[in-house]
Write an enzyme that holds these catalytic residues in place. Structure first.
Site, PDB file in Angstrom:
ATOM      1  N   ASP A 290       0.825  -1.208   0.000  1.00 43.68           N
ATOM      2  CA  ASP A 290       0.000   0.000   0.000  1.00 43.68           C
ATOM      3  C   ASP A 290       0.860   1.260   0.000  1.00 43.68           C
ATOM      4  OD1 ASP A 290       0.358  -1.206   2.750  1.00 43.68           O
ATOM      5  OD2 ASP A 290      -0.203   0.822   3.330  1.00 43.68           O
ATOM      6  N   ASN A 291       2.175   1.106   0.114  1.00 43.87           N
ATOM      7  CA  ASN A 291       3.103   2.237   0.040  1.00 43.87           C
ATOM      8  C   ASN A 291       3.933   2.207  -1.241  1.00 43.87           C
ATOM      9  OD1 ASN A 291       2.239   3.069   2.574  1.00 43.87           O
ATOM     10  ND2 ASN A 291       3.892   2.030   3.655  1.00 43.87           N
TER      11      ASN A 291
END
Length: 690
Positions: free
Chosen positions: A436-437
């Site tokens: 998610d990063n």
């Protein structure tokens, strides 16, 4: 049950609350009082600037209820009158001090005239519920949510002229008194349509389910004129930080005249995805994100940018090490800027849910390709529409040909590989490489407990949560990138966008791009015409054994003389010796002999290449930075800023804007390794608490 310390007001006034009140616009703000002050400008540049700022601030405070109904067109027109008078004088008296002589400030946009576009919320499905409460969100990519004003008076800490120019904003607009209100979320920015994105992700390689923007609220997208390659802000390599270099690699890429930039406020309040968080951010972490965003851009590393850093005036409770010692810290909001904040996890969440939500993966891929990878579209009438628009956008119902998804995945893999190779070449450790990063555009995104290597240690991780496994350590970053690419490929595979063979090939594309970029960068750092694996490996070995400073060692190599007129040195060059951590009696004759042996091999290789020392040194100094945002320097800036002193931050940012320049006027501490007292938790290693 530990009692919390008493709150300390960040600023004693309640201007923010006053300015949020409704009222009728106040006309005539460019009247005689402004003209009188303008006439005094010739007497003293600094005094005039201060007087103008005081006047506009006084007007906003005393007539704020009438002047700043910020969501009303007439109110913005009134603000514009005041701002025009103020800026006319400011441009005259502070042209030199503010370095506003560039032509972009003449035709740049004002805040109330930003050319908004909202393709993400108009072309992709959103949450049917508008309630801002924690929940699972299905069949959507975003939820509508507005920033929640903090209980304090916002104060501008700093802003980036370079980032302002990227989005087409006149940098002087950031000096307006109402700017902190708008970019802290205390007042709505006209034209914005705020939302929070929903996505999932693997965190430390374990599936975490739904995540989403827990404290980041996107205001919308701004369409800004593209700056020609080599004419952008910061340094000549700035396009590498904004994707232009990646798009130019394709001969079929359309010549875009407009760029799309999302503006996002991080720390502006809770969203449906805040989980157990309060939606806020502290000054400590916000300052670190602001600095890293702009520093990496200046270093030529693809990254999201930061427009501004605003202290909210409110206090936020944080437990830095999750050990029960919570305390109040000053809150802040950073305005992040990127062409898109779509992540690997944005594809993963609907793919993981399966069923009819798999169709969302198709829609998202179509959207990303249309808006950010238009050069992948085949030669069709739809592609012609995309090129004519100048934005890479097409009608909402358009679906690219099936065979575009394979090259799309391939390019994402290659961009990610080149990105992580760039990290490795400058000693940057992200710290939280969850899926998610990971940006779908190959940008550095989400700066949490990141760090730069001081002493070379391949096992270094700045994240205390990662101490046990170190899967996000410096040496593990390439492997973590490979894992993340595999998870993205699996998401596209499960949705039927690519076949198994294509998904499997994604890993190879990533690896090839990483190796090619890494070898090219390391060859340049060593001043070699071609990469030498043995020579590079031996250098890293002696650096590790003697705690040599990563940045300063490579910088010092430009001082090595290879001309045959000079004898091979019997002692290390002073700059190189100073970069080695082992000092005094600990630096034995045996250790020095190991360095001299490597140095002899290095000089022999340089002589074989035959590049003149002066020419080689100049090229190496454009590759090996002198200034990086070291952890202890960031802590100095944080400690001062928490006391209301931003001069330390300004000094640091001045050096980081030109990281490859010698800057003899800069304080020596800005390029020095940390003193022993700063090698401690909370400085060199951090948690995710922010």
């Amino acid at each position: 049950d530990t009692p919390m310390p008493a709150k300390k007001p960040w600023l004693p006034m309640a201007q923010a609350e006053q300015l949020r009140k409704l009222g009728t616009p106040f006309p005539g703000v460019s009247g005689p009082r402004v003209r009188t002050l303008t006439a005094r400008a010739a007497a003293s540049k600094q005094q005039s600037r201060t007087a103008l700022l005081n006047l506009t601030t006084h007007m906003l405070r005393t007539r704020g209820a009438q002047l700043l109904q910020l969501d009303h067109p007439r109110s913005m027109a009134a603000i514009g009158l005041l701002h025009q008078s103020r800026c006319r004088c400011l441009r005259q008296v502070t042209k030199s001090a503010l370095n506003t002589s560039d032509p972009t400030s003449v035709s740049a946009y004002r805040l109330e005239a930003l050319p908004w576009d909202h393709s993400f919320v108009t072309e992709l499905p959103g949450d049917v519920s508008t309630t801002n409460e924690l929940r699972q969100v299905h069949n959507a990519f975003y939820s509508r949510v507005s920033p929640t004003p903090a209980n304090g008076e916002p104060r501008l800490v700093c802003y980036s002229r370079q980032a302002a120019q990227l989005i087409g904003l006149d940098p002087l607009e950031c000096e307006r008194p109402e700017f902190p209100l708008l970019f802290s979320g205390a007042a709505p920015l006209p034209g914005s349509r705020p939302f929070a994105q929903v996505y999932g992700g693997h965190q430390f390689r374990s599936w975490a389910g739904q995540l989403g923007d827990g404290r980041a609220i996107t205001l919308g997208e701004v369409l800004a004129p593209s700056l020609p390659v080599g004419e952008g802000p910061s340094n000549p390599e700035w396009p590498s930080a904004s994707l232009d270099h990646q798009q130019s690699q394709s001969s079929t890429a359309p010549q875009q005249t407009t760029r799309r930039w999302e503006l996002q406020l991080k720390g502006a309040g809770q969203t449906p995805f805040s989980r157990r968080s309060d939606g806020r951010a502290v000054l400590r972490s916000s300052l670190r994100e602001y600095v890293a965003s702009e520093a990496l851009a200046a270093l030529g590393v693809p990254t999201t940018r930061a427009l501004s850093l605003v202290a909210t005036g409110a206090q936020v409770v944080r437990d830095m090490f999750y050990d029960g010692n919570a305390k109040y810290e000053p809150g802040a909001v950073v305005c992040r800027v990127a062409p898109s904040f779509v992540r690997f996890g944005t594809f993963q969440l609907p793919a993981s849910r399966g069923g009819d939500q798999a169709e969302l993966v198709h829609k998202l891929a179509d959207y990303v390709i249309k808006q950010h990878y238009p050069h992948l579209l085949s030669e069709t009438s739809s592609q012609s529409q995309a090129q004519e628009s100048g934005l890479g956008g097409v009608s909402a119902g358009y679906r690219p040909p099936v065979d575009v998804y394979a090259p799309f995945l391939k390019e994402v893999c290659e961009r990610t590989g080149r990105l992580i190779a760039a990290w490795q070449s400058i000693g940057f450790v992200h710290g939280v490489m969850n899926t998610d990063n990971m940006s779908i555009l190959g940008l550095t995104i989400d700066f949490g407990p990141y760090g730069f290597l001081d002493a070379f240690d391949p096992f270094y991780t700045p994240n205390t949560t990662d101490f046990s496994n170190r899967i996000y350590s410096f040496r593990s970053q390439p492997e973590s990138g490979q894992f993340n690419i595999t998870m993205l490929a699996n998401a596209l595979l499960s949705a039927g966008l690519v076949d198994k063979e294509t998904a499997s090939a994604a890993v190879e594309h990533y690896s090839n791009a990483f190796v090619q970029e890494y070898e090219a960068r390391m060859a340049a750092k060593l001043g070699l015409l071609q990469y030498d694996k043995v020579l590079s490996g031996e250098l890293l070995k002696v650096m590790y054994e003697d705690d040599a400073d990563f940045t300063n060692t490579f910088r010092a190599l430009s001082s090595v003389l290879s001309d045959p007129l000079y004898e091979t040195p019997a002692a290390l060059p002073p700059a190189l010796r100073a970069a080695i951590g082992t000092q005094g009696a600990e630096f034995t004759a045996e250790k020095e002999a190991a360095w001299l042996q490597w140095l002899s091999s290095y000089i022999a290789r340089l002589r074989a290449d035959g590049v003149p020392d002066v020419e080689r040194a100049a090229a190496m100094n454009k590759t090996n930075p002198k200034f990086i945002p070291r952890q202890h320097l960031l802590q100095y800036a944080i400690s001062a800023a928490e006391e209301g002193d931003f001069s330390t931050l300004e000094e640091l940012m001045t050096a980081l804007e030109r990281p490859f320049d010698e800057q003899p006027e800069a304080d020596a501490k800005l390029s020095a390794r940390p003193p022993p007292e700063m090698i401690r938790p909370g400085v060199c290693v951090l948690s995710c608490s922010s």
